[in-house]
Design a protein around this motif. Sequence first.
Motif, PDB file in Angstrom:
ATOM      1  N   GLN A   1      30.269  11.726  -5.433  1.00  7.82           N
ATOM      2  CA  GLN A   1      31.303  12.297  -6.298  1.00  7.82           C
ATOM      3  C   GLN A   1      30.857  13.584  -6.977  1.00  7.82           C
ATOM      4  OE1 GLN A   1      32.605   9.240  -9.009  1.00  7.82           O
ATOM      5  NE2 GLN A   1      33.457   7.966  -7.404  1.00  7.82           N
ATOM      6  N   ALA A   2      29.654  13.575  -7.575  1.00  5.45           N
ATOM      7  CA  ALA A   2      29.222  14.714  -8.386  1.00  5.45           C
ATOM      8  C   ALA A   2      28.638  15.852  -7.555  1.00  5.45           C
ATOM      9  CB  ALA A   2      28.193  14.251  -9.420  1.00  5.45           C
ATOM     10  N   VAL A   3      27.905  15.532  -6.500  1.00  7.23           N
ATOM     11  CA  VAL A   3      27.248  16.571  -5.701  1.00  7.23           C
ATOM     12  C   VAL A   3      28.108  16.992  -4.511  1.00  7.23           C
ATOM     13  CG1 VAL A   3      25.210  17.138  -4.316  1.00  7.23           C
ATOM     14  CG2 VAL A   3      24.962  15.768  -6.401  1.00  7.23           C
ATOM     15  N   LEU A   4      28.625  16.012  -3.776  1.00  5.03           N
ATOM     16  CA  LEU A   4      29.378  16.321  -2.560  1.00  5.03           C
ATOM     17  C   LEU A   4      30.873  16.494  -2.814  1.00  5.03           C
ATOM     18  CD1 LEU A   4      27.556  13.973  -0.029  1.00  5.03           C
ATOM     19  CD2 LEU A   4      27.039  16.332  -0.689  1.00  5.03           C
ATOM     20  N   LYS A   5      31.325  16.211  -4.027  1.00  7.26           N
ATOM     21  CA  LYS A   5      32.719  16.421  -4.424  1.00  7.26           C
ATOM     22  C   LYS A   5      33.710  15.654  -3.565  1.00  7.26           C
ATOM     23  CE  LYS A   5      31.051  19.329  -7.388  1.00  7.26           C
ATOM     24  NZ  LYS A   5      30.882  18.905  -8.802  1.00  7.26           N
ATOM     25  N   VAL A   6      33.314  14.439  -3.192  1.00 10.04           N
ATOM     26  CA  VAL A   6      34.220  13.554  -2.467  1.00 10.04           C
ATOM     27  C   VAL A   6      35.110  12.869  -3.491  1.00 10.04           C
ATOM     28  CG1 VAL A   6      34.365  11.524  -0.948  1.00 10.04           C
ATOM     29  CG2 VAL A   6      32.543  13.212  -0.625  1.00 10.04           C
TER      30      VAL A   6
ATOM     31  N   SER B   1      12.630   7.306   4.278  1.00  9.89           N
ATOM     32  CA  SER B   1      13.913   7.675   4.895  1.00  9.89           C
ATOM     33  C   SER B   1      14.980   8.163   3.923  1.00  9.89           C
ATOM     34  CB  SER B   1      14.475   6.482   5.681  1.00  9.89           C
ATOM     35  OG  SER B   1      14.818   5.404   4.819  1.00  9.89           O
ATOM     36  N   TYR B   2      14.747   8.100   2.615  1.00  5.87           N
ATOM     37  CA  TYR B   2      15.780   8.562   1.682  1.00  5.87           C
ATOM     38  C   TYR B   2      16.162  10.023   1.927  1.00  5.87           C
ATOM     39  CZ  TYR B   2      16.248   4.559  -1.499  1.00  5.87           C
ATOM     40  OH  TYR B   2      16.545   3.342  -2.055  1.00  5.87           O
ATOM     41  N   LEU B   3      15.188  10.888   2.113  1.00  9.02           N
ATOM     42  CA  LEU B   3      15.502  12.308   2.286  1.00  9.02           C
ATOM     43  C   LEU B   3      16.375  12.546   3.521  1.00  9.02           C
ATOM     44  CD1 LEU B   3      15.284  15.198   1.356  1.00  9.02           C
ATOM     45  CD2 LEU B   3      13.084  15.375   2.556  1.00  9.02           C
ATOM     46  N   PRO B   4      15.997  12.054   4.709  1.00  5.52           N
ATOM     47  CA  PRO B   4      16.905  12.257   5.853  1.00  5.52           C
ATOM     48  C   PRO B   4      18.264  11.592   5.683  1.00  5.52           C
ATOM     49  CG  PRO B   4      15.010  10.883   6.466  1.00  5.52           C
ATOM     50  CD  PRO B   4      14.715  11.478   5.134  1.00  5.52           C
ATOM     51  N   ILE B   5      18.319  10.458   4.996  1.00  4.36           N
ATOM     52  CA  ILE B   5      19.616   9.807   4.763  1.00  4.36           C
ATOM     53  C   ILE B   5      20.528  10.706   3.932  1.00  4.36           C
ATOM     54  CG2 ILE B   5      20.734   7.952   3.451  1.00  4.36           C
ATOM     55  CD1 ILE B   5      18.519   6.075   4.422  1.00  4.36           C
ATOM     56  N   TYR B   6      19.985  11.291   2.864  1.00  4.51           N
ATOM     57  CA  TYR B   6      20.828  12.115   1.992  1.00  4.51           C
ATOM     58  C   TYR B   6      21.138  13.472   2.613  1.00  4.51           C
ATOM     59  CZ  TYR B   6      21.156   8.758  -1.730  1.00  4.51           C
ATOM     60  OH  TYR B   6      21.480   7.639  -2.463  1.00  4.51           O
TER      61      TYR B   6
ATOM     62  N   ILE C   1      18.012  10.186 -14.660  1.00  7.63           N
ATOM     63  CA  ILE C   1      16.798  10.950 -14.351  1.00  7.63           C
ATOM     64  C   ILE C   1      17.006  11.800 -13.102  1.00  7.63           C
ATOM     65  CG2 ILE C   1      14.381  10.767 -13.642  1.00  7.63           C
ATOM     66  CD1 ILE C   1      14.228   8.212 -15.366  1.00  7.63           C
ATOM     67  N   ALA C   2      17.551  11.178 -12.044  1.00  6.54           N
ATOM     68  CA  ALA C   2      17.739  11.897 -10.784  1.00  6.54           C
ATOM     69  C   ALA C   2      18.715  13.056 -10.951  1.00  6.54           C
ATOM     70  CB  ALA C   2      18.231  10.934  -9.706  1.00  6.54           C
ATOM     71  N   THR C   3      19.795  12.831 -11.701  1.00  7.17           N
ATOM     72  CA  THR C   3      20.784  13.895 -11.924  1.00  7.17           C
ATOM     73  C   THR C   3      20.184  15.022 -12.756  1.00  7.17           C
ATOM     74  OG1 THR C   3      22.582  12.280 -11.804  1.00  7.17           O
ATOM     75  CG2 THR C   3      23.082  14.397 -12.826  1.00  7.17           C
ATOM     76  N   ALA C   4      19.380  14.670 -13.767  1.00  5.98           N
ATOM     77  CA  ALA C   4      18.749  15.690 -14.610  1.00  5.98           C
ATOM     78  C   ALA C   4      17.760  16.531 -13.802  1.00  5.98           C
ATOM     79  CB  ALA C   4      18.029  15.013 -15.779  1.00  5.98           C
TER      80      ALA C   4
ATOM     81  N   GLY D   1      16.109  26.020  -4.231  1.00  7.24           N
ATOM     82  CA  GLY D   1      17.355  26.682  -3.866  1.00  7.24           C
ATOM     83  C   GLY D   1      18.429  25.678  -3.516  1.00  7.24           C
ATOM     84  N   THR D   2      18.998  25.820  -2.314  1.00  2.00           N
ATOM     85  CA  THR D   2      20.062  24.889  -1.905  1.00  2.00           C
ATOM     86  C   THR D   2      19.543  23.471  -1.705  1.00  2.00           C
ATOM     87  OG1 THR D   2      19.713  25.481   0.422  1.00  2.00           O
ATOM     88  CG2 THR D   2      21.397  26.719  -0.798  1.00  2.00           C
ATOM     89  N   GLY D   3      18.234  23.323  -1.545  1.00  2.00           N
ATOM     90  CA  GLY D   3      17.644  21.989  -1.381  1.00  2.00           C
ATOM     91  C   GLY D   3      17.475  21.247  -2.686  1.00  2.00           C
ATOM     92  N   ALA D   4      17.887  21.874  -3.803  1.00  2.00           N
ATOM     93  CA  ALA D   4      17.725  21.230  -5.108  1.00  2.00           C
ATOM     94  C   ALA D   4      18.514  19.931  -5.213  1.00  2.00           C
ATOM     95  CB  ALA D   4      18.171  22.181  -6.222  1.00  2.00           C
ATOM     96  N   VAL D   5      19.577  19.805  -4.416  1.00  2.00           N
ATOM     97  CA  VAL D   5      20.399  18.591  -4.506  1.00  2.00           C
ATOM     98  C   VAL D   5      19.621  17.348  -4.090  1.00  2.00           C
ATOM     99  CG1 VAL D   5      22.576  19.800  -4.150  1.00  2.00           C
ATOM    100  CG2 VAL D   5      21.324  18.919  -2.173  1.00  2.00           C
TER     101      VAL D   5
END
Length: 451
Positions: A259-264, A310-315, A393-396, A408-412
């Motif tokens: 919702q917050a990052v991908l705006k779905v 695997s979290y990074l490739p999943i996201y 924590i993750a959002t901050a 940069g764009t990888g900050a998400v």
Amino acid sequence: MRRVIFAASLGTLFEWYDFYLYGSLAVFFGGLFFPKGNDTAQLLASLATFGAGFGVRPLGAVVFGHLGDLIGRKYTFLVTMATMGMSTALIGVLPSYASFGLGATALLVTLRLLQGLALGGEYGGAATYVAEHVPDHKRGFYTSFIQTTATLGFFLSMIVIATTRSSFSPEEFKAWGWRIPFLISFLLLAVSLYIRVKMKESPLFARAKLAGKTSKSPLRESFGNPLNRKYVLLALFGATAGQGVVWYTGQFYALTFLQAVLKVSWQTSYLLISISLALAAPMFVFFGWLSDRIGRKKIMLTGCALAAVSYLPIYIGMVHFANPQRLPQADPAQINHVALVLLLTLQMVYVCMVYGPIAAFLVEMFPTKIRYTSMSVPYHLGNGWFGGFLPLIATAVTASAWAKQSFGTGAVYTGLIYPIVVCVITLVVGGLFIRETKDHRIDTDVHPMSR
């Protein structure tokens, strides 16, 4: 046995439903209970109040764990059930800041704190109660039904919220419709108390009490005894911390990310999460059953290891299949629903691996006379603090200037650093210092790792 599991699980499911309502609805009603003027400050204040519920969960574990080891499992989680149900239902009738000023704010914070205290006592009581009824060789299987309740409670809360939101206009829902899911707790409380009042005391605790072997001071024996204190710390850093971050990443952070990052849209996000929860829920019981055969430790640590790598490739995949162009609002035509459900379900499988066996594991780590207290504290520190504060924590981290300047764009993706690091810590501590517990008899006062 079915009646014992049903009664304990149903009450715990309703408690999780109550607890998650606040977090899911805070964005709608938060502004009604805090001073006007700054919408961002109002939202942050409402989310801080949400976090306060997580913060006091370990205190609830101490208070109600002490009572559970002192007077009994049944009566203690009757109190936790009543406290949670009433606290939640009363949020639905609170006056707003406009009509009651700071009194409304104080009442909301008080009720949220009571929710956290109640949940801190509920889980340990339910898990201990079921575990002390069942045979040693089926403990993982039977206690895994308790493990499904957190996810099912979250699932139930999303269904009720989505149904209510769909029944009113956005303006009506924000004005007063949000109160309905809270008011439903009056009904759930009545059903839960009716069922639990008919339950008998745990047979292991009843025998210990009859023989005069219950603890006179559960808190002192749990945390004053150096040996038991070591096991509490091992349970926290070698199991529940990693389990907590995997649980909250796979369910809460995944929803926040959509919702917050991908705006779905919220409708699509809720649908995707709900489908993945429904698909994965039976895996709690499967991994509980499997832990009776191959052990609790290797399943839980494997879940942490898979999550860490695997979290990074999943996201990255979630970004690709939901909003690859990072549009202000995800294009419904570009969303690959099947791929997203698969990625969300994979995260839920990790949740089932770490969470399915953990009730049996924690019960087996501690002796009967201090079990409620000793297992509840590391569980709620791991889940309430390490896990509960993960979305914040993750959002901050993701929104920080450091992340944007460095990646940069990888900050998400930088919010994933936190759960990955905690999983690695759990892998190291659990792998090196914790022994398997599945063959331990829980009617003995000997710790499993002292054998």
